[in-house]
Motif scaffolding. Structure first.
Motif, PDB file in Angstrom:
ATOM      1  N   THR A  26       0.781  -1.230  -0.045  1.00 33.35           N
ATOM      2  CA  THR A  26      -0.104  -0.146   0.047  1.00 33.35           C
ATOM      3  C   THR A  26       1.023   1.189   0.015  1.00 33.35           C
ATOM      4  N   LEU A  27       1.789   1.336   0.851  1.00 31.23           N
ATOM      5  CA  LEU A  27       2.815   2.493   0.951  1.00 31.23           C
ATOM      6  C   LEU A  27       3.916   2.258  -0.104  1.00 31.23           C
ATOM      7  N   GLY A  28       4.047   1.256  -0.760  1.00 35.20           N
ATOM      8  CA  GLY A  28       5.042   0.984  -1.778  1.00 35.20           C
ATOM      9  C   GLY A  28       6.570   0.401  -1.178  1.00 35.20           C
ATOM     10  N   ARG A  29       6.492   0.020  -0.161  1.00 38.08           N
ATOM     11  CA  ARG A  29       7.672  -0.633   0.553  1.00 38.08           C
ATOM     12  C   ARG A  29       7.938  -1.960   0.170  1.00 38.08           C
ATOM     13  N   ALA A  71       9.335   2.971  -1.850  1.00 35.36           N
ATOM     14  CA  ALA A  71       9.635   4.259  -1.124  1.00 35.36           C
ATOM     15  C   ALA A  71      10.991   4.668  -1.042  1.00 35.36           C
ATOM     16  N   GLN A  72      11.971   3.796  -1.692  1.00 33.27           N
ATOM     17  CA  GLN A  72      13.316   4.120  -1.828  1.00 33.27           C
ATOM     18  C   GLN A  72      13.994   4.182  -3.126  1.00 33.27           C
ATOM     19  N   VAL A 116       7.091   8.580  -7.441  1.00 40.45           N
ATOM     20  CA  VAL A 116       8.199   9.345  -7.253  1.00 40.45           C
ATOM     21  C   VAL A 116       8.100  10.144  -5.852  1.00 40.45           C
ATOM     22  N   SER A 117       6.731  10.377  -5.496  1.00 38.67           N
ATOM     23  CA  SER A 117       6.204  11.089  -4.271  1.00 38.67           C
ATOM     24  C   SER A 117       6.691  10.434  -2.819  1.00 38.67           C
ATOM     25  N   LEU A 118       6.635   8.913  -3.301  1.00 37.65           N
ATOM     26  CA  LEU A 118       6.823   7.975  -2.040  1.00 37.65           C
ATOM     27  C   LEU A 118       8.027   8.120  -1.245  1.00 37.65           C
ATOM     28  N   SER A 119       9.081   8.377  -2.312  1.00 35.26           N
ATOM     29  CA  SER A 119      10.607   8.491  -1.743  1.00 35.26           C
ATOM     30  C   SER A 119      10.759   9.637  -1.096  1.00 35.26           C
ATOM     31  N   GLY A 120       9.880  10.724  -1.226  1.00 40.60           N
ATOM     32  CA  GLY A 120      10.148  12.061  -0.213  1.00 40.60           C
ATOM     33  C   GLY A 120      11.556  12.683  -0.837  1.00 40.60           C
ATOM     34  N   SER A 121      12.601  12.106  -1.259  1.00 35.23           N
ATOM     35  CA  SER A 121      13.772  12.698  -1.645  1.00 35.23           C
ATOM     36  C   SER A 121      14.368  12.128  -2.881  1.00 35.23           C
ATOM     37  N   ASN A 122      15.457  12.736  -3.310  1.00 34.70           N
ATOM     38  CA  ASN A 122      16.105  12.244  -4.552  1.00 34.70           C
ATOM     39  C   ASN A 122      17.046  11.221  -4.104  1.00 34.70           C
TER      40      ASN A 122
END
Lengths: 272, 575
Positions: free
Chosen positions: B182-185, B208-209, B255-261
């Protein structure tokens, strides 16, 4: 050398010469000009501690110059004394008196708010090796010894290639994860290591070491390092736990073969 | 890297557009590109590629190009088997061969978080020659009908909050969460059962990574991967199933799931003081705004029982302390929580298991434990509603540990980073996540770990949506282990065991030594030193000015006195 910066400083000096500037202005210009050159004039940056050291020397040199004769002392002090005594400069003097302590206070603030860094311990990169080690119950003389398979390169080239190939197998089954596929220390775990692994492709690494030194480092690994080399931080395994003596020598042959380097020659023993 | 890929995708689009323009009257079979024949290079190029291959690639990909090199037994994901003609990262439709440029790109930039490195030091020609040689392993590249055509990669609409919301909805509707969670992990219900076409276990990407994505982490990369699918893996192509706008929306969501580049790895965790007593029952809420540190996890490959491919790539850590205790919150992504079974830092790992990836094919169960969990590749279609096989319960549970030195280090001397050494012990806080409470051990090296239950340590663990959150709590000054002192640094290190991957004992992911800083309750104020410095300088300034003025005045007085004296003399003479 950053030529633009040097040219800019030279241009300012030429302008001062042209305007026949006062010695005090010259002294200030030299100080600032040299600082700019040290700080921005070199393409490889000079550490700030070294720049401070240089600027200390520059300050002493300038002081020595301006105080070296009565005339120079007079020329430098006259504008300063006028600035401090004449009433027409009173407002400017007041502003300066306030500005200097304010800047110093701002500097204190900046110094006290640098980002936190964990304590850093300097470590010796290639510490001296012992003269003898024991690997798999066999004594290895690190001073007088050398790779027992090296001579095969000339006497039995085919046999030698087999050893190199075996070293290649050992490397890619064990070492590649940190030292990397092309020996440039870019293995897949490098981002989690400190200290980083040795870069074998670097011309200043294994070529300045004897192959017996490599044997010591490989067989005893991080835990075999002396205290000054921070044995507690390095992830280099003591490979004697995993590899036979021959495999270690073969891996060493492979390292030099792959990178096209040669081990440092054994020092000649002076005979009478 | 990314810009190069975007460039190449743009080029690919351009090529397709031009080809379509020219080919319009005759249809796709008459395409300009196809008329050129397979792009397999010249004999000289392939020979040059072979030389390079034998130096740089054969160790993993093997002499026959079948992915069976020296290193293969230790690698997961396994090196590509070139004989199948199946390549994950491409610009071509699902099942198709990659273009020449696709192969060049993957050699050039490597695959993050796998054993395939980037090759920045080879020349463009060398990389191209290598790509040509790679093609010789599969006859598919020589068949004119197989000439790969890049799929159109249309220009991207701007990413907006709405597109991310839409993407989230589509992500759920299209079954992405079955594998990716669900949260892409990477923790979807099917994730533990995934295998590739060769029957090797494979993990769904942790969305998420983003920095670990094999095909690149930019929005364009994600769009491309979703459009092309990853050949040979359960990741399908959504080229037909979803409109480009829908694929862009899902890309925006991912892309929004990672929160950073990037992972933003650091070397320090700062423990913040809290006024309220730390209450374990409140869980992660205790940690509020404490800064988050992320440390990279690497395989334990130093002591026998090595782990060459730990599934955990990082832990994030926060720390707080109250009047009496310190608490650390350790979190990491985990495909499935193993809350049954056992774990222990001393559990033995037979040496054969180091080689396990070689035997971990579907036939042996391997990473999945002793039971058979294989399924035919066809079942890998995430659209298929067929009941996914349930992974058998693991023999080993998940676990985590924090280690600190037994005594506060004086100077540089620390215990050995892997569970300490004979002279310098570590205090080990170990949490077997099948148990309710953490245990304390004393480590004097991997072979000398003894229970040391002081009763000081408490903790709580929870697993939610693919992430473990584990809190350890200990008095600032405890019976065992170095004290945590405000204003001081202390080394600390972490280990993570994934029970699903049979990690226990030495077989685990770990970190090197990092530091924790216990931030004083009241940060020293800069005001005092600032005022002191300013006043000191002001006094010096005023003293200098005063001295100068006085000496000037006295000089002037001397002159005046002289003048006066002379005047009097003159007057006297006159008189």
């Amino acid at each position: 050398m950053n030529i633009l910066v040097v040219l800019a400083v030279a241009a300012v000096f030429a302008l001062l010469r042209f305007r026949r500037a006062n010695l005090l202005v010259w002294a200030g210009a030299w100080w600032v000009g040299l600082y700019v050159i040290f700080r921005f004039g070199f393409s490889a940056p000079i550490p700030s501690s070294v720049v401070s050291l240089y600027m200390g020397i520059v300050s002493i040199a300038i002081l020595a110059y301006v105080s070296s004769s009565e005339e120079r002392r007079e020329e430098v002090s006259r504008p300063l004394v006028r600035f401090m005594t004449e009433t027409r400069y009173a407002a400017l003097l007041g502003a300066t008196v306030v500005a200097i302590p304010a800047l110093a206070a701002a500097n204190v603030y900046v110094q006290m708010n640098v980002p936190l860094e964990p304590p850093l311990f300097p470590r010796t990169v290639h510490p001296a090796s012992p003269t003898e080690i024991t690997v798999h119950d066999k004594k290895i003389d690190l001073d007088a010894g050398e790779n027992p398979y090296l001579e095969l390169a000339i006497s039995h080239p085919e046999e030698f290639r087999k050893h190199v190939e075996n070293g290649r197998r050992v490397y890619y089954q064990n070492c590649v994860f940190c030292h990397g596929d092309n020996m440039t220390a870019n293995g897949m775990f490098v981002h989690g290591l400190d200290p980083i692994p040795t870069n074998f492709a670097d011309q200043g690494a294994i070529s300045i070491l004897r192959d017996t030194y490599l044997f010591w480092r490989i067989s005893k690994g991080g835990p075999g390092l002396p205290e000054e080399a921070a044995p507690w931080d390095t992830a280099m395994p003591a490979w004697e736990k995993f590899l036979k003596e021959e495999e270690i020598w073969d891996a060493i042959l492979f390292l030099y073969d792959f990178t096209g380097q040669k081990p440092r020659a054994k020092e000649e023993v002076h005979t009478q | 890297m990314t810009s190069r890929l975007i460039g190449s995708s743009a080029l690919g689009c351009l090529a397709v557009v031009i080809a379509l323009l020219f080919a319009a009257p005759t249809g796709p079979t008459g395409m300009l590109l196809r008329a050129q024949g397979p792009d397999i290079g010249t004999e000289a190029q392939r020979e040059s590629g072979k030389t390079l291959y034998l130096k740089y690639c054969v160790q993993c990909h093997g002499e026959k190009g079948d992915g069976n090199g020296y290193a293969t037994p230790h690698l997961l994901p396994r090196p590509r088997d070139f004989t199948t003609g199946k390549f994950k990262v491409r610009t071509t439709p699902s099942g198709a061969l990659p273009t020449h440029q696709d192969l060049v790109n993957i050699i050039r930039r490597g695959m993050p978080y796998t054993s395939m490195p980037a090759w920045p030091n080879l020349s463009d020609q060398e990389v191209s020659d290598l790509a040509y040689f790679t093609k010789t392993f599969s006859p598919d590249f020589s068949i004119p009908e197989n000439i790969p055509q890049p799929i159109p990669l249309p220009s991207a609409p701007a990413a907006t909050n709405e597109s991310i919301e839409l993407g989230k909805k589509l992500y759920e509707e299209n079954g992405c969460l079955k594998c990716h969670g669900t949260l892409g992990r990477g923790d979807g219900p099917s994730a533990p059962t995934l295998v590739d076409d060769l029957g090797h276990p494979i993990r769904a990407a942790d969305l998420a990574q983003g920095w670990t994505f094999r095909g690149g982490s930019s929005r364009e990369d994600v769009f491309k991967t979703m459009s092309t699918g990853l050949n040979g893996t359960p990741m399908p192509s959504f080229l037909e199933a979803l409109q480009p706008e829908q694929r862009w929306a899902i890309s925006d969501f991912i892309v929004s799931l990672s929160g950073s580049n990037g992972p933003g790895y650091t070397n320090l965790v700062v423990a913040k003081h809290v006024l309220d007593p730390i209450d374990l029952a409140k869980g992660a809420a205790n940690f509020g705004s404490a800064p988050v540190a992320r440390f990279p996890i690497i395989g334990q490959i130093t002591e026998p029982g090595r782990a060459f491919h730990p599934p955990t790539t990082a832990v994030t850590v926060q720390a707080i302390y109250d009047a009496e205790s310190i608490a650390l919150l350790v979190r990491w992504h985990n495909m499935s929580a193993e809350k049954a079974g056992k774990n222990d830092p001393t559990l033995p790992v037979p040496p054969e298991e180091e080689e396990e990836s070689a035997t971990s094919g579907a036939s042996k169960g391997g990473v999945f434990g002793d039971q058979e969990v294989a399924q035919p590749p066809a079942a890998a279609d995430p659209f298929a509603e067929a009941a996914a096989p349930i992974a058998p319960p693991s023999e080993f549970s998940d676990a985590v540990s924090i280690q600190i030195p037994m005594q506060a280090p004086t100077g540089a001397r620390k215990p050995y980073f892997i569970f300490g050494d004979a002279q310098n012990a570590v205090d080990l806080w170990f949490f077997d996540l099948a148990r309710p409470d953490p245990l304390q051990f004393t480590g004097r090296g991997s072979a000398d770990i003894a229970p040391n239950d002081t009763g000081d340590l408490s903790g709580v663990a929870s697993y939610d949506q693919g992430e473990w959150s584990v809190i350890f709590k200990r008095p600032l000054r405890a019976t065992s282990g170095a004290p945590f002192v405000p204003g001081e640094f202390l080394p600390l290190a972490f280990s993570v065991w994934d029970g699903f991957s049979r990690e226990r004992g030495n077989r685990r992911g770990l970190t090197a030594w990092y530091s924790i800083y216990v931030e004083p309750e009241v940060a020293p104020s800069a005001a005092g030193p600032m005022v002191r410095t300013a006043l000191l300088i002001l006094v010096i300034e005023l003293a200098v000015i005063g001295l100068v003025r006085r000496s000037r005045r006295s000089a002037a007085e001397v002159l005046r006195a002289k003048a006066d004296g002379e005047g009097r003399q003159q007057a006297a003479t006159r008189a």
